[in-house]
Design a protein around this motif. Structure first.
Motif, mmCIF file in Angstrom:
data_model
loop_
_atom_site.group_PDB
_atom_site.id
_atom_site.type_symbol
_atom_site.label_atom_id
_atom_site.label_comp_id
_atom_site.label_asym_id
_atom_site.label_seq_id
_atom_site.Cartn_x
_atom_site.Cartn_y
_atom_site.Cartn_z
ATOM 1 N N ARG A 45 2.144 1.344 -3.096
ATOM 2 C CA ARG A 45 1.440 0.342 -3.905
ATOM 3 C C ARG A 45 0.192 -0.161 -3.177
ATOM 4 N NH1 ARG A 45 5.388 -2.719 -4.540
ATOM 5 N NH2 ARG A 45 6.013 -1.875 -6.562
ATOM 6 N N ASN A 46 0.321 -0.366 -1.898
ATOM 7 C CA ASN A 46 -0.816 -0.821 -1.111
ATOM 8 C C ASN A 46 -1.771 0.312 -0.771
ATOM 9 O OD1 ASN A 46 -0.495 -3.879 -0.163
ATOM 10 N ND2 ASN A 46 1.547 -2.962 -0.283
ATOM 11 N N ALA A 47 -1.218 1.485 -0.447
ATOM 12 C CA ALA A 47 -2.057 2.619 -0.060
ATOM 13 C C ALA A 47 -2.940 3.084 -1.205
ATOM 14 C CB ALA A 47 -1.188 3.775 0.429
ATOM 15 N N ASN A 48 -2.436 2.991 -2.424
ATOM 16 C CA ASN A 48 -3.202 3.471 -3.570
ATOM 17 C C ASN A 48 -4.452 2.638 -3.831
ATOM 18 O OD1 ASN A 48 -1.405 5.561 -4.012
ATOM 19 N ND2 ASN A 48 -0.230 4.467 -5.579
ATOM 20 N N SER A 49 -4.452 1.424 -3.324
ATOM 21 C CA SER A 49 -5.640 0.570 -3.513
ATOM 22 C C SER A 49 -6.401 0.355 -2.199
ATOM 23 C CB SER A 49 -5.217 -0.786 -4.092
ATOM 24 O OG SER A 49 -4.311 -1.446 -3.234
ATOM 25 N N ALA A 50 -5.980 1.051 -1.156
ATOM 26 C CA ALA A 50 -6.646 0.895 0.148
ATOM 27 C C ALA A 50 -8.003 1.587 0.141
ATOM 28 C CB ALA A 50 -5.766 1.458 1.257
ATOM 29 N N ASN A 51 -8.880 1.112 0.974
ATOM 30 C CA ASN A 51 -10.246 1.659 1.021
ATOM 31 C C ASN A 51 -10.545 2.162 2.435
ATOM 32 O OD1 ASN A 51 -12.859 2.348 0.374
ATOM 33 N ND2 ASN A 51 -13.647 0.253 0.578
ATOM 34 N N PHE A 52 -10.238 3.428 2.662
ATOM 35 C CA PHE A 52 -10.542 4.056 3.947
ATOM 36 C C PHE A 52 -11.584 5.149 3.721
ATOM 37 C CE2 PHE A 52 -6.260 2.398 4.679
ATOM 38 C CZ PHE A 52 -6.414 1.773 5.911
ATOM 39 N N SER A 53 -12.249 5.548 4.778
ATOM 40 C CA SER A 53 -13.265 6.591 4.668
ATOM 41 C C SER A 53 -13.143 7.558 5.834
ATOM 42 C CB SER A 53 -14.670 5.975 4.652
ATOM 43 O OG SER A 53 -14.915 5.260 5.858
ATOM 44 N N GLY A 54 -13.755 8.701 5.676
ATOM 45 C CA GLY A 54 -13.816 9.679 6.758
ATOM 46 C C GLY A 54 -12.456 10.178 7.176
ATOM 47 N N ALA A 55 -12.253 10.293 8.497
ATOM 48 C CA ALA A 55 -11.005 10.814 9.040
ATOM 49 C C ALA A 55 -9.816 9.938 8.668
ATOM 50 C CB ALA A 55 -11.114 10.942 10.557
ATOM 51 N N ASP A 56 -10.031 8.626 8.582
ATOM 52 C CA ASP A 56 -8.944 7.720 8.208
ATOM 53 C C ASP A 56 -8.481 7.988 6.773
ATOM 54 O OD1 ASP A 56 -9.042 6.603 10.671
ATOM 55 O OD2 ASP A 56 -9.867 4.660 10.040
ATOM 56 N N ALA A 57 -9.416 8.288 5.900
ATOM 57 C CA ALA A 57 -9.066 8.588 4.512
ATOM 58 C C ALA A 57 -8.234 9.868 4.427
ATOM 59 C CB ALA A 57 -10.321 8.715 3.661
ATOM 60 N N GLU A 58 -8.578 10.868 5.214
ATOM 61 C CA GLU A 58 -7.813 12.115 5.230
ATOM 62 C C GLU A 58 -6.411 11.883 5.779
ATOM 63 O OE1 GLU A 58 -8.575 15.224 4.010
ATOM 64 O OE2 GLU A 58 -10.139 14.001 3.066
ATOM 65 N N LYS A 59 -6.341 11.061 6.816
ATOM 66 C CA LYS A 59 -5.033 10.764 7.393
ATOM 67 C C LYS A 59 -4.171 9.990 6.399
ATOM 68 C CE LYS A 59 -4.060 11.811 10.881
ATOM 69 N NZ LYS A 59 -3.332 13.024 11.326
ATOM 70 N N MET A 60 -4.776 9.076 5.674
ATOM 71 C CA MET A 60 -4.032 8.323 4.668
ATOM 72 C C MET A 60 -3.504 9.234 3.571
ATOM 73 S SD MET A 60 -3.288 5.157 4.986
ATOM 74 C CE MET A 60 -2.973 4.849 3.262
ATOM 75 N N LYS A 61 -4.279 10.260 3.217
ATOM 76 C CA LYS A 61 -3.829 11.204 2.208
ATOM 77 C C LYS A 61 -2.550 11.914 2.677
ATOM 78 C CE LYS A 61 -6.938 13.758 0.217
ATOM 79 N NZ LYS A 61 -7.899 14.877 -0.044
ATOM 80 N N GLU A 62 -2.523 12.291 3.958
ATOM 81 C CA GLU A 62 -1.327 12.914 4.528
ATOM 82 C C GLU A 62 -0.150 11.938 4.505
ATOM 83 O OE1 GLU A 62 -2.198 14.189 8.459
ATOM 84 O OE2 GLU A 62 -3.899 15.461 7.868
ATOM 85 N N TYR A 63 -0.403 10.710 4.928
ATOM 86 C CA TYR A 63 0.677 9.734 5.003
ATOM 87 C C TYR A 63 1.249 9.428 3.621
ATOM 88 C CZ TYR A 63 -0.682 8.768 9.879
ATOM 89 O OH TYR A 63 -0.955 8.861 11.225
ATOM 90 N N LYS A 64 0.383 9.293 2.631
ATOM 91 C CA LYS A 64 0.868 9.043 1.275
ATOM 92 C C LYS A 64 1.738 10.191 0.791
ATOM 93 C CE LYS A 64 -2.125 7.661 -1.784
ATOM 94 N NZ LYS A 64 -3.405 7.541 -2.530
ATOM 95 N N ALA A 65 1.330 11.415 1.096
ATOM 96 C CA ALA A 65 2.126 12.577 0.687
ATOM 97 C C ALA A 65 3.489 12.563 1.373
ATOM 98 C CB ALA A 65 1.368 13.867 1.007
ATOM 99 N N GLU A 66 3.521 12.207 2.649
ATOM 100 C CA GLU A 66 4.792 12.142 3.368
ATOM 101 C C GLU A 66 5.713 11.093 2.761
ATOM 102 O OE1 GLU A 66 4.696 12.053 7.720
ATOM 103 O OE2 GLU A 66 2.654 12.854 7.631
ATOM 104 N N VAL A 67 5.151 9.944 2.420
ATOM 105 C CA VAL A 67 5.961 8.871 1.839
ATOM 106 C C VAL A 67 6.484 9.289 0.466
ATOM 107 C CG1 VAL A 67 5.901 6.501 0.974
ATOM 108 C CG2 VAL A 67 4.864 7.053 3.175
#
Length: 553
Positions: free
Chosen positions: A143-165
């Motif tokens: 719920r929080n990750a879907n509205s988070a605002n990251f960019s660059g390498a952090d955004a890619e890492k968040m994409k991985e983390y969301k998939a894992e969750v």
């Protein structure tokens, strides 16, 4: 010290996420915390901390050492409850031929052991709430990750983390489906507050899990680059294979072709069998990433667990049999939690038991009777020696009396994938062992052809364990071969949390097709009501959520 990758560092800061849950209708009111989500979800590091909590919530029951500062209320273990995996293992093993539980009264396992539970059973209830507690962690993260605002390498890492969750949530929903069938469904898209979740049919839950896994797998790390302890694409396809393998049980629609395809994806990812079966279950098993697809790490230094693999290592050993030296297993004291019922022992030969055959046969017999004359007699029933807290060099990994074991739990293994693939070949009536018109077992064309069948993969496992090969001529028909595969799954995967689901898939868990000692609460065993193929939703939850009901309890 073993490297467990991000999990230990992630555990730093997860104390802000502690709390308790009481019912699914309160799921999306995030477990009551001292710090709000607004304060937690402010940086990538904090998201990593929550991800660490989601993984660790499978092997610990709270934020402190060994589950102190508990996550949720319980009537088990003096109110502290048990971790996810200890409950999962008991739910999958206690009522089967692989477990003879000792402390029926003290640990309240009578219902599980005799297939006589009801909707007030403590284990049935705690497993349910533990599953949904973990689902709540995932929903809040997303719920929080879907509205988070990251960019660059952090955004890619968040994409991985969301998939894992999303994978982990699919895993939890898969367990809920397997145990309870008609279950409540809550996701990150549902309202927060006094939301009452709908009751999903098994087909609806199946479709949801399938869709989630297919959608998230592309954002997960491939097996070749995924750090140890995190879920990879291999884990996602293995879970998808499990879902398909049991589809006919859950929905009435067989999906063996889809299961076979998912297995092939895993088998083509570069995994290979560990040459020494025993090393899959010792304190250096974090080195077996060639075969272990997804592991649940524990650590006497960082993630102390009194359940998970500590339960299996210490629980298999005797408290009272002086013939057994627990130090030989890297343990300070045995717990006498469970023994083996004789029908499971009979899956192996006497030569295997004597140590000259199948190396998967790890039984301690000195001072133990084979016959389980009494479920509460510690000496009735052979003991398993499958698990160990010894390192590869034979030294003890940890002080189990103070900090549990250092042996990780291999939740998914390549061996299981081989056996799922073989079962699908037979259920689809494919050729068991096509030699492409040749006779040379070393011929590349013959090997390629044989890999399309079942015999080749089964013999890979049997040769690893020094058991004799089997051939198509050993079986008169599909039914005989399928029964052999079920028995082979027992020999390969015992005490890893598979048995109940396997027996249900084969129609043998509650019926008279297969009887084992104390099945149904009598020494010689008996069939039980088919309602025990499914656990009931706890009565406390039925009161909280009027959309839910149990069909047969």
């Amino acid at each position: 010290m073993k490297l467990k990758n991000i999990l230990y560092s992630m555990m730093m800061g997860t104390a802000v996420l502690t709390g308790t849950t009481s019912c699914v209708s309160d799921l999306d009111q995030y477990p009551h915390t001292e710090t709000t989500s607004k304060d937690v979800y402010t940086s990538l590091a904090n998201y990593e901390a929550v991800l660490g909590k989601i993984y660790a919530a499978m092997v610990t029951s709270g934020q402190g050492k060994g589950g102190d500062n508990k996550d949720m209320e319980s009537v088990l273990n003096g109110g502290s409850g048990f971790d996810y995996m200890r409950m999962f293992i008991n739910m999958q093993e206690c009522g089967t031929d692989e477990f003879a539980s000792t402390w029926l009264t003290g640990e309240q396992t009578t219902g599980l052991t005799y297939l006589s539970w009801d909707a007030n059973d403590a284990w049935v209830s705690d497993m349910y709430y533990r599953i949904y507690y973990n689902i709540a962690l995932c929903n809040e993260f997303l719920r929080n990750a879907n509205s988070a605002n990251f960019s660059g390498a952090d955004a890619e890492k968040m994409k991985e983390y969301k998939a894992e969750v999303r994978f982990m949530r699919a895993l939890f929903y898969y367990h809920a489906l397997d145990f309870y069938r008609n279950i409540p469904m809550v996701t990150e898209n549902d309202p927060v507050g006094s939301y009452i979740p709908p009751r999903y049919t098994p087909q609806q839950t199946f479709d949801y899990i399938e869709s989630e896994l297919k959608d998230c797998v592309g954002d997960m790390l491939p097996a070749s680059t995924c750090p140890y302890g995190q879920a990879s694409q291999g884990a996602a396809y293995t879970l998808l294979a499990k879902l398909y393998l049991n589809s006919e049980v859950y929905t009435g629609v067989a999906k063996y072709a889809e299961c076979k395809e998912a297995c092939e994806k895993v088998m083509n990812m570069g995994y290979s069998l560990e040459s020494d079966y025993n090393k899959l279950f010792n304190a250096d098993n974090d080195k077996r990433t060639n075969e272990i697809i997804f592991a649940l790490p524990v650590s006497a230094e960082h993630t102390v667990s009194w359940g998970s693999s500590t339960y299996l290592v210490c629980g298999q050993l005797s408290m009272s049999n002086a013939n057994q030296k627990v130090a030989d297993y890297g343990v300070t004291a045995g717990w006498s939690e469970f023994r083996l019922r004789p029908e499971f022992v009979d899956k192996f030969t006497q030569t295997d038991i004597d140590g000259s055959g199948d190396k998967r046969c790890k039984f301690f017999t000195n001072g133990q009777s084979k016959d389980v004359t009494s479920m509460t007699d510690e000496t009735a029933g052979y003991l398993s020696e499958k698990w160990s807290n010894l390192k590869d060099d034979g030294t003890t990994a940890s002080n189990t009396g103070d900090a549990g074991v250092d042996t990780d739990f291999p939740l998914f293994r390549l061996a299981d994938v081989y056996l799922m693939y073989a079962e699908c070949v037979v259920r689809l009536h494919n050729d068991w062992d096509n030699w492409a018109g040749g006779s040379d077992a070393a011929d590349p064309d013959v090997i390629a052809s044989r890999k399309q069948g079942a015999i080749y993969w089964i013999n890979q496992l049997r040769e690893r364990s020094h058991a004799s090969d089997v051939w198509a001529s050993n079986f008169a028909n599909d039914d005989e071969f399928l029964q052999f595969i079920l028995d082979e799954r027992a020999r390969e995967l015992y005490h890893e949390g598979y048995r109940r689901t396997d027996l249900i898939r084969y129609g043998q868990f509650t019926t008279n097709k297969y009887i084992w000692q104390w099945k149904g609460g009598v020494h010689d065993g008996q069939a039980v009501d088919s309602k025990y193929n499914i656990y009931p939703i706890p009565n406390t939850e039925l009161t909280a959520n009027p959309n839910l009901h149990n069909d047969n309890y």
